[in-house]
Design a protein around this motif. Structure first.
Motif, PDB file in Angstrom:
ATOM      1  N   LEU A   1     -12.932  63.925  61.333  1.00  0.00           N
ATOM      2  CA  LEU A   1     -12.533  65.328  61.410  1.00  0.00           C
ATOM      3  C   LEU A   1     -11.657  65.580  62.631  1.00  0.00           C
ATOM      4  CD1 LEU A   1     -12.768  68.240  60.360  1.00  0.00           C
ATOM      5  CD2 LEU A   1     -14.842  68.494  61.764  1.00  0.00           C
ATOM      6  N   GLU A   2     -11.896  64.850  63.736  1.00  0.00           N
ATOM      7  CA  GLU A   2     -11.148  65.061  64.970  1.00  0.00           C
ATOM      8  C   GLU A   2      -9.653  64.826  64.802  1.00  0.00           C
ATOM      9  OE1 GLU A   2     -13.891  63.392  64.712  1.00  0.00           O
ATOM     10  OE2 GLU A   2     -15.351  64.410  66.024  1.00  0.00           O
ATOM     11  N   VAL A   3      -9.263  63.996  63.843  1.00  0.00           N
ATOM     12  CA  VAL A   3      -7.839  63.714  63.631  1.00  0.00           C
ATOM     13  C   VAL A   3      -7.359  64.202  62.263  1.00  0.00           C
ATOM     14  CG1 VAL A   3      -7.907  61.691  65.132  1.00  0.00           C
ATOM     15  CG2 VAL A   3      -8.269  61.400  62.672  1.00  0.00           C
ATOM     16  N   ARG A   4      -8.266  64.813  61.525  1.00  0.00           N
ATOM     17  CA  ARG A   4      -7.942  65.156  60.142  1.00  0.00           C
ATOM     18  C   ARG A   4      -6.892  66.246  60.040  1.00  0.00           C
ATOM     19  NH1 ARG A   4     -13.283  65.878  57.166  1.00  0.00           N
ATOM     20  NH2 ARG A   4     -13.674  63.817  58.046  1.00  0.00           N
ATOM     21  N   GLY A   5      -6.846  67.135  61.035  1.00  0.00           N
ATOM     22  CA  GLY A   5      -5.817  68.161  61.029  1.00  0.00           C
ATOM     23  C   GLY A   5      -4.435  67.548  61.069  1.00  0.00           C
ATOM     24  N   ARG A   6      -4.274  66.515  61.925  1.00  0.00           N
ATOM     25  CA  ARG A   6      -2.991  65.837  62.015  1.00  0.00           C
ATOM     26  C   ARG A   6      -2.649  65.119  60.707  1.00  0.00           C
ATOM     27  NH1 ARG A   6      -3.929  63.584  67.901  1.00  0.00           N
ATOM     28  NH2 ARG A   6      -5.705  64.959  67.558  1.00  0.00           N
ATOM     29  N   VAL A   7      -3.660  64.466  60.129  1.00  0.00           N
ATOM     30  CA  VAL A   7      -3.434  63.753  58.869  1.00  0.00           C
ATOM     31  C   VAL A   7      -3.018  64.734  57.782  1.00  0.00           C
ATOM     32  CG1 VAL A   7      -4.481  62.304  57.096  1.00  0.00           C
ATOM     33  CG2 VAL A   7      -5.044  61.914  59.494  1.00  0.00           C
ATOM     34  N   MET A   8      -3.753  65.846  57.676  1.00  0.00           N
ATOM     35  CA  MET A   8      -3.416  66.860  56.675  1.00  0.00           C
ATOM     36  C   MET A   8      -2.016  67.410  56.929  1.00  0.00           C
ATOM     37  SD  MET A   8      -6.022  67.223  54.597  1.00  0.00           S
ATOM     38  CE  MET A   8      -7.807  67.046  54.475  1.00  0.00           C
TER      39      MET A   8
END
Length: 432
Positions: free
Chosen positions: A139-146
């Motif tokens: 979740l900590e990097v999921r914003g960037r992935v999305m």
């Protein structure tokens, strides 16, 4: 106000294979999103060519959405029973076949059936892709992935729409669909040959009966708010976008030749907004960025839907700002909602979530087709009424996302049980 702002940790980096997964999923999403988005600018050509009304055009858009809803619900029970890579390939092949049928359409009824077939397969692709992202990235990097994957939205504008409109202007409205069907083969082959299986979720015990699994997912009280929020999130795009080109041409004075410029320049800026919104969401808190994006989008919708004859430059500025807000909403809401399901329910949750999104979108497009009408002068009437409906739904969604955010914060802060630790351990088998 609670926030999902993470504690200070070293900036995580992605491995080469993780970058490949992000890139290929974005490429695949590009073809799927383009298939949907191209219907809007083609609307100005389709309606007179096929002699269809705004109401019938709304039905064409809704046909895709409603069939995607049905297939998503049916797929929900099986979504956690198979390797996600295989599911992705199966539905993507069907999507390309449906798109080819759209290219062959000769009248309203043929096109409607073709869009229904495309929706049956295309509507599940997004949910499978998001399940893969949630399986493989924290979740900590999921914003960037999305945010990076949502760049497909920008790419479809920068590359797809201008090229598609150029082909449509010179070779007929069928040609953009042929373009999508042919180019779409490339990511399908790459995924089949290069992507590793995504099957670690199969190690986690789930309901053996697919129907029971689907039923348990739909009736899970912790998921209902997310499903309802997604329902309203879909309203804006499906209400305004299908008729955007017709409104631009007939009400704002934009020519068909200028449409590629409008969509292309807006898309170039969106290339920046997607990753930036994801980065800011991971850094400043996803809900905070979602609120900022929603306020900006509402302001631009209020302006855009009330415009008359407007110079191209001003229309571009308004569209750029509106898409900045849309990208902020898309990347942050997707990341937050992806944190809601348990690992064993993730595929089913994403399928149901995508299905209710498509159902809401189909209903919104159908409602939009009934609210607006095209006068004898060609102008689209009551478009501002759609703007009011969209802004009202966005206001409600801001409140609902507040509780989604609280749910995620509580989940992250909750001390895991032994069973949850075992699930977390199984979930931790990410790409090496």
């Amino acid at each position: 106000m609670n926030s999902t702002k993470p504690t200070k940790t070293p900036k995580p980096s992605f491995s080469g294979y993780e970058v490949f997964v992000i890139a290929i999923l974005a490429f695949l999403q590009f073809t799927v999103i383009l298939d949907f988005m191209v219907m809007s600018p083609l609307g100005a050509m389709l309606m007179p060519k096929l002699k269809i009304s705004t109401h019938q055009f709304g039905n064409v858009v809704s046909g895709y959405a409603f069939s995607a809803f049905v297939s998503g619900i049916l797929a929900a029970g099986f979504a956690d029973k198979f390797d996600r890579k295989r599911l992705l390939i199966f539905f993507y092949i069907g999507f390309l076949m449906g798109t080819a049928l759209c290219a062959m359409a000769t009248d309203y009824h043929f096109l409607l059936i073709a869009r229904i077939v495309t929706g049956l397969f295309g509507g599940v692709i997004g949910s499978v892709s998001m399940a893969i992202v949630t399986d493989l990235f924290r979740l900590e990097v999921r914003g960037r992935v999305m945010g990076f994957i949502q760049m497909a939205f920008a790419a479809s504008q920068v590359l797809g729409l201008p090229i598609g409109l150029f082909l449509a202007n010179h070779y007929g409205w069928h040609s953009p669909f042929w373009l999508i069907a042919i180019v779409g083969v490339i990511p399908g082959i790459i995924i089949a040959l290069k992507m590793k299986p995504v099957a670690d979720h199969l190690k986690i015990r789930t309901d053996h009966n697919p129907i029971v699994h689907m039923g348990n997912t739909i009736s899970n009280r912790n998921y209902l708010l997310a499903f309802l929020t997604t329902t309203l999130l879909a309203t804006g795009g499906y209400m305004l976008m299908p008729f955007g080109s017709a409104f631009s041409v007939n009400n704002l004075g934009i020519t068909n030749e200028q449409l590629p410029v409008l969509y292309g320049i807006s898309g170039i800026f969106t290339f920046v907004f997607g990753p930036l919104a994801g980065f800011l969401g991971d850094k400043l808190g996803k809900y905070s960025v979602f609120i900022g994006g929603t306020v900006l989008t509402m302001a631009m919708v209020a302006v855009y839907t009330n415009l008359g004859i407007t110079p191209l430059g001003w229309v571009i500025v308004i569209n750029v700002l509106m898409f900045a807000g849309i990208m902020a909403r898309m990347s942050t809401s997707s990341a937050l909602i992806s944190a809601i399901p348990q690992a064993k329910d993730r595929g089913a949750f994403m399928s149901v979530n995508a299905s209710v999104q498509q159902l809401a979108g189909g209903a919104a497009a159908m409602l939009a087709g009934m609210v607006i009408n095209q006068g004898a002068d060609g102008k689209i009437h009551h478009y501002s009424t759609l703007g009011i409906i969209v802004m009202s739904s966005m206001t409600v969604v801001m409140i609902m996302m507040y509780f989604i955010n609280k749910q995620v914060v509580h989940k992250l802060a909750k001390k895991p049980t032994v069973a949850e630790k075992a699930e977390e351990l199984a979930e931790a088998f990410v790409i090496e």
